[in-house]
Structures are given as C-alpha cells and as structure tokens.
Scaffold this active site. Sequence first.
Site, PDB file in Angstrom:
ATOM      1  N   GLY A 232      76.889   8.762  15.788  1.00 23.41           N
ATOM      2  CA  GLY A 232      76.443   7.753  14.836  1.00 23.41           C
ATOM      3  C   GLY A 232      74.938   7.769  14.687  1.00 23.41           C
TER       4      GLY A 232
ATOM      5  N   SER B 288      73.141   8.842  12.334  1.00 22.74           N
ATOM      6  CA  SER B 288      72.661   8.996  10.953  1.00 22.74           C
ATOM      7  C   SER B 288      72.050   7.718  10.377  1.00 22.74           C
ATOM      8  CB  SER B 288      73.810   9.443  10.048  1.00 22.74           C
ATOM      9  OG  SER B 288      74.808   8.442   9.986  1.00 22.74           O
ATOM     10  N   ARG B 289      72.386   6.582  10.968  1.00 22.32           N
ATOM     11  CA  ARG B 289      71.933   5.302  10.388  1.00 22.32           C
ATOM     12  C   ARG B 289      71.751   4.298  11.517  1.00 22.32           C
ATOM     13  NH1 ARG B 289      76.343   2.984   8.126  1.00 22.32           N
ATOM     14  NH2 ARG B 289      77.799   4.720   8.035  1.00 22.32           N
TER      15      ARG B 289
ATOM     16  N   GLY C 154      57.887  18.370  11.720  1.00 25.23           N
ATOM     17  CA  GLY C 154      56.431  18.501  11.789  1.00 25.23           C
ATOM     18  C   GLY C 154      55.929  18.379  13.226  1.00 25.23           C
TER      19      GLY C 154
ATOM     20  N   ASN D  27      77.376   5.991  20.563  1.00 23.62           N
ATOM     21  CA  ASN D  27      76.875   4.891  19.746  1.00 23.62           C
ATOM     22  C   ASN D  27      77.713   4.629  18.497  1.00 23.62           C
ATOM     23  OD1 ASN D  27      74.511   3.215  18.374  1.00 23.62           O
ATOM     24  ND2 ASN D  27      74.975   4.925  16.989  1.00 23.62           N
TER      25      ASN D  27
ATOM     26  N   TYR E  72      87.265  -5.799  17.539  1.00 25.62           N
ATOM     27  CA  TYR E  72      85.980  -5.160  17.824  1.00 25.62           C
ATOM     28  C   TYR E  72      85.537  -5.517  19.251  1.00 25.62           C
ATOM     29  CZ  TYR E  72      80.912  -4.360  17.470  1.00 25.62           C
ATOM     30  OH  TYR E  72      79.634  -3.946  17.693  1.00 25.62           O
TER      31      TYR E  72
ATOM     32  N   ALA F 282      87.381  -6.311  21.747  1.00 15.70           N
ATOM     33  CA  ALA F 282      88.228  -5.607  22.718  1.00 15.70           C
ATOM     34  C   ALA F 282      87.736  -4.175  22.902  1.00 15.70           C
ATOM     35  CB  ALA F 282      89.688  -5.599  22.238  1.00 15.70           C
TER      36      ALA F 282
ATOM     37  N   LYS G 122      84.707  -3.065  22.517  1.00 15.64           N
ATOM     38  CA  LYS G 122      83.407  -3.041  23.203  1.00 15.64           C
ATOM     39  C   LYS G 122      83.577  -3.377  24.689  1.00 15.64           C
ATOM     40  CE  LYS G 122      81.289  -1.345  20.071  1.00 15.64           C
ATOM     41  NZ  LYS G 122      80.418  -0.181  20.215  1.00 15.64           N
TER      42      LYS G 122
END
Lengths: 81, 244
Positions: free
Chosen positions: B8, B10-11, B48, B87, B152, B154, B156
């Site tokens: 996860g 990407s955001r 860079g 994540n 959710y 549960a 976590k």
Amino acid sequence: MSVRASVLAQFERVAQEQKKTLAPLTDDLVLLESGLDSLCLAIIVAQLEDALGVDPFSAAEDAEFPVTLGDFIELYEHAAP
Amino acid sequence: MRNVLVTGGSRGLGLGIARRLTAAGYRVIAVARKESPQLTSAMEEAEGAHPGSLRFVACDLAEIDDLPALVTTVRKDVGPIYGLVNNAAVGFDGVLALMPTSQIAQLVRVNTLAPIVLTKYVVRAMLADGGGRIVNVASIVGFTGYRGLSVYGATKASLLGFTRSLAREVGGMGVTVNAVAPGFLDTEMTQGLDGAQREQIARRSALRRLPDIDDVASTVEFLLGDQAKSITGTVLTVDAGSTA
Ligand SMILES: NC(=O)c1ccc[n+]([C@@H]2O[C@H](COP(=O)([O-])OP(=O)(O)OC[C@H]3O[C@@H](n4cnc5c(N)ncnc54)[C@H](OP(=O)(O)O)[C@@H]3O)[C@@H](O)[C@H]2O)c1
C-alpha cells in the site's frame, strides 16, 4: 548437483549454522527426529527455493509436510522447476 | 542498501512511509494495485537524491495465490528483503447487520489473510538470511470500539495477535515483529468522516489534534532501525492521545 545432493547439503549446512546435532541422514529418518526443529526446516525450504528454483509447498493444492527425509527428497525430485 | 517492502505504498500512510524510508537511505519497494500520480512524483524526487531507492511493483494482494511469486520476483530483482511493512488495507465501514458478506470477506482477505500469507513467504527468507524486521500497521480500532467498524476492527485486532505470537516464533532467528496502531489520520481512507466528526476526534484526544502521516511514518522508521533492535512483539500507538 543432483536434487538429493542439494537437499542433503542444505540439511548439513543449516544444522551447522544453527549449531544442531544432525542424526545420520537416511531415507527413513523422521524429519522431526533429525535434530532440526521446524524453523530449521523452514530455512531449508527457503534455501532450496533459491538453489533449485522450486517450492513444492506453495503449490496451489495444499501439500502435506512430509514425515521422513526420503519423502522430503522425493517431493523435490518430483517438483518440476 | 537495505530493502524494505511496503504494501500500500502508493498513497496515504504507505506513501508517507515510503518517502520517509527512502530519505533515510533504504531502498523501498512499494506494492499496490496501481501506481498513483503521487507515487510517480515521489519516485522522481527519490531518483534525484538516491537513484533506484523507490520502486513500484503492481500486485493485487487479495490474489493470495500470487503472493509467493511476488516475493520471489522482488528478491530476484533487488536481493534480500530486510524489512516488511504490512500497511495495505481497505477500510469499508457500515453496520454489520447490513454489510454484504462479500464485503466482509474482502476486508478479511486484504487486511488479514494477505498480510499473514505475505509474511509467511518473506519471513522464511529472512530466517534463511539470518534476520529482518516486520512492522504490521494495525489501528486503534483494533482495541477500541467505533460504530460501523466492527469488521475492520476485527481485522486490525487480528494483526495484533499475529504480531505477538510471530515475534515469539522467529525472535531466536533475529527477526523482530511489531505493530503500529495509528489513530485517525487524514487520508483517502477517512474521507467518509465529515469535518464535525474529525473535530470531535481531535477535541477528545489528549493533544487536541490528530496525528499526521509523518508521525506514524517516523515510528515505522524507528522500528526498522538499529535503535529498535531490542523491541519485538509490541504495539506502538500513535494517536495523539485519543485512547489515553
Ligand atoms: N487513515 C486512517 O485514519 C488510519 C488509521 C489507523 C490505521 N490506518 C491503517 O493505515 C494503513 C494505511 O491506510 P491509509 O489511510 O493510508 O489508506 P489509503 O489511503 O486508502 O491507502 C491504501 C493503500 O493500500 C493499497 N491497497 C488497497 N487494497 C489493495 C490491494 N487489494 N492490493 C494491493 N494494495 C492495496 C492502496 O493502493 P491501490 O488502491 O492502488 O491498490 C493504497 O496504496 C492501513 O493499514 C489502515 O488500516 C489508517
């Protein structure tokens, strides 16, 4: 190196690294009586994946973990890379 | 360069973790279904400062059967994996009595089953490599209640139990396993909250504000670093005192 030789070499190597006393490596040796614990066996599976390019235990159908060293070697001999 | 896989990445929080870790000298492999524009610009920036330090690998973690190959490919491309940050998650909310069973299954698949199976393949290689670091991103909802977040919550809470027992299993081989439990953060996951709800959460917290992404990302960086070598099997809560 043959598949058998690679498997045996990993048993020797992990036993040495983890300071375990290894029983004589015969085909009828029960893995859990080999002197290595299940974490050591997990390390062997990981190293064989690197060495042979196969992991017979992540095939989609659930493979039972072999009981003897002979079964273990056979599983690798039959897993096509 | 130490390689860290951030799911996860990407955001939201995952991208914050990826930025922070690349700045600290790690090579981050960010996994998500699609490369987001924010990740693209973060990769350009990282290029860079530290060339090759931020990479993207596309994978739908809900496709459990693809996870072994994900780990094999990453190890082939960059070498041993030093750290894994679980994540990625989905945050569907809704009252349990009305939640479609398919959505319940998807929450459990992405938030619980995927990180456990991914960890299985990564930790195996870590054991063979002689050590590593695993950080599971849980949530304060794993130990406090919020209406609409039972499933959710549960998932976590499941990561907390996973963290403790796995830490005992692999500690002897030099792998640490910890969890971070953030409070509410401003990310796409929490866009469903309105301004009033957000203010209420902030007002009720000890510090009268919400933690920000970088507060949580720096905690993850700490757990991956050498200073955390004696910390395993624990949960660090970063919630500005919401649950104090
Ligand atoms: N935001 C909060 O308030 C808060 C509070 C406590 C804990 N957390 C936890 O923090 C973590 C990050 O949350 P966030 O708020 O940053 O979420 P977010 O902004 O919604 O980002 C979720 C990330 O996970 C990826 N992802 C979702 N489903 C995926 C799948 N099936 N396969 C691969 N990648 C997938 C997404 O990328 P794609 O969509 O491209 O796949 C994205 O990179 C989660 O574990 C969450 O539970 C968040």
